[in-house]
Write an enzyme that holds these catalytic residues in place. Structure first.
Site, PDB file in Angstrom:
ATOM      1  CG  ASP A 146      -0.294  -0.238   2.528  1.00 44.79           C
ATOM      2  OD1 ASP A 146       0.958  -0.224   2.591  1.00 44.79           O
ATOM      3  OD2 ASP A 146      -1.013  -0.429   3.526  1.00 44.79           O
TER       4      ASP A 146
ATOM      5  CG  ASN B 202      -9.079  -0.294  11.549  1.00 47.74           C
ATOM      6  OD1 ASN B 202      -8.107  -0.974  11.227  1.00 47.74           O
ATOM      7  ND2 ASN B 202      -9.483   0.752  10.863  1.00 47.74           N
TER       8      ASN B 202
ATOM      9  CG  HIS C  28      -6.007  -1.283   8.518  1.00 43.65           C
ATOM     10  ND1 HIS C  28      -5.874   0.075   8.615  1.00 43.65           N
ATOM     11  CD2 HIS C  28      -4.808  -1.797   8.908  1.00 43.65           C
ATOM     12  CE1 HIS C  28      -4.661   0.376   9.020  1.00 43.65           C
ATOM     13  NE2 HIS C  28      -3.997  -0.738   9.218  1.00 43.65           N
TER      14      HIS C  28
ATOM     15  CD  GLU D 298      -8.571   2.061   7.174  1.00 42.14           C
ATOM     16  OE1 GLU D 298      -8.669   1.196   8.064  1.00 42.14           O
ATOM     17  OE2 GLU D 298      -7.723   2.971   7.223  1.00 42.14           O
TER      18      GLU D 298
HETATM   19  P1  PGA Z   1       1.809  -1.582  12.719  1.00 41.18           P
HETATM   20  O1  PGA Z   1       0.692  -1.351  11.606  1.00 41.18           O
HETATM   21  O2  PGA Z   1       2.658  -2.701  12.220  1.00 41.18           O
HETATM   22  O3  PGA Z   1       2.552  -0.275  12.739  1.00 41.18           O
HETATM   23  O4  PGA Z   1       1.099  -1.894  13.979  1.00 41.18           O
HETATM   24  C1  PGA Z   1      -0.007  -2.433  11.129  1.00 41.18           C
HETATM   25  C2  PGA Z   1      -1.052  -1.956  10.175  1.00 41.18           C
HETATM   26  O5  PGA Z   1      -1.584  -0.843  10.380  1.00 41.18           O
HETATM   27  O6  PGA Z   1      -1.371  -2.679   9.226  1.00 41.18           O
END
Ligand code: PGA
Length: 241
Positions: A67, A136, A138, A143
């Site tokens: 992404d 959340n 995602h 999302e």
């Molecule tokens: P993080 O993010 O590894 O910084 O916890 C994970 C994500 O948002 O997919």
């Protein structure tokens, strides 16, 4: 789904990197899809160490990001491209023309999404996709509520995603409004997925994603339907499963 619970973050990073090494060993020109964020930093560190020890060769590997932020300069320090450069690409022998980037400066998100899908198709699909999970649920920037049929597409970033990722942008209100991400359909077509989570704060969402019914409200739950997923957790993130 294979779930591996490791003692701590360093162990889970080492074990996941070991699995990636096996994939690259079996298919030296494989296509890797790469997540950013805090969780995979240890994996990239381990892979760079393996490269330095001559245990892994990236000379034919293709790589692309999962992404990216959208509507900001490609060279912005907060982009996922900058992250992958800083944590991974610059330390290994990957060929520059084997790195495929989502263009955060593209005029049309739709055209950019189609271009990315075409690259994946031409190469023959993603062999291994490295994934983190948001608080959340995602996956990438998919999302809650994202269609399971989504290809690479642009998204409005949610407040919780902005709050978790603002560090490289200074403050939450400086965060980009949009992202572009491989879609859930793109993710499901990958030959193998490695999902990682670390820390107690991820324990609730890991439980929901892995043990509760599959729902678009928890995008990561779709991985229950994928045929080849390895999930690496530490004791804290796994404590509710
Ligand atoms: P993080 O993010 O590894 O910084 O916890 C994970 C994500 O948002 O997919």
């Amino acid at each position: 789904m294979n779930i591996y619970v490791k003692k701590d973050y360093n162990e889970l990073s080492r074990a996941a990197a070991e699995e990636i090494k096996q994939v690259v060993g079996k298919k030296p020109d494989c296509l890797l899809g790469l997540a950013t964020g805090n969780t995979p930093i240890g994996i990239y560190r381990e892979l760079v160490s393996m490269y330095r020890r001559k245990e892994i060769d990236f000379s034919r590997v293709r790589a692309m990001n999962l992404d990216e932020y959208f509507g900001i300069s490609l060279n912005h320090p907060g982009t996922c491209n900058t992250y992958l450069e800083d944590h991974f690409y610059r330390y290994i022998n990957i060929r520059r023309d084997n790195i495929f980037r989502l263009n955060s400066e593209a005029k049309s998100g739709e055209d950019e999404g189609s271009r990315y899908e075409e690259i994946i198709g031409k190469i023959g699909g993603i062999d291994l996709l490295i994934l983190g999970i948001g608080l959340n649920g995602h996956l990438g920037f998919n999302e809650p509520g994202t269609s399971f049929e989504s290809p690479t597409h642009t998204v409005n970033l949610t407040d919780i995603t902005k709050q978790c990722n603002y560090q490289l942008f200074g403050t939450v209100d400086k965060m980009p409004e949009y992202g572009i991400t491989m879609g859930l359909k793109t993710i499901m077509k990958a030959g193998k997925c490695i999902l990682m989570a670390s820390g107690e704060k991820k324990s609730k969402i890991i439980f929901k994603a892995l043990k509760e019914p599959v729902t678009t409200e928890i995008p990561a739950s779709i991985l229950q339907l994928h045929h080849n997923v390895s999930t690496y957790l530490d004791c804290e993130s796994s404590k509710l499963i």
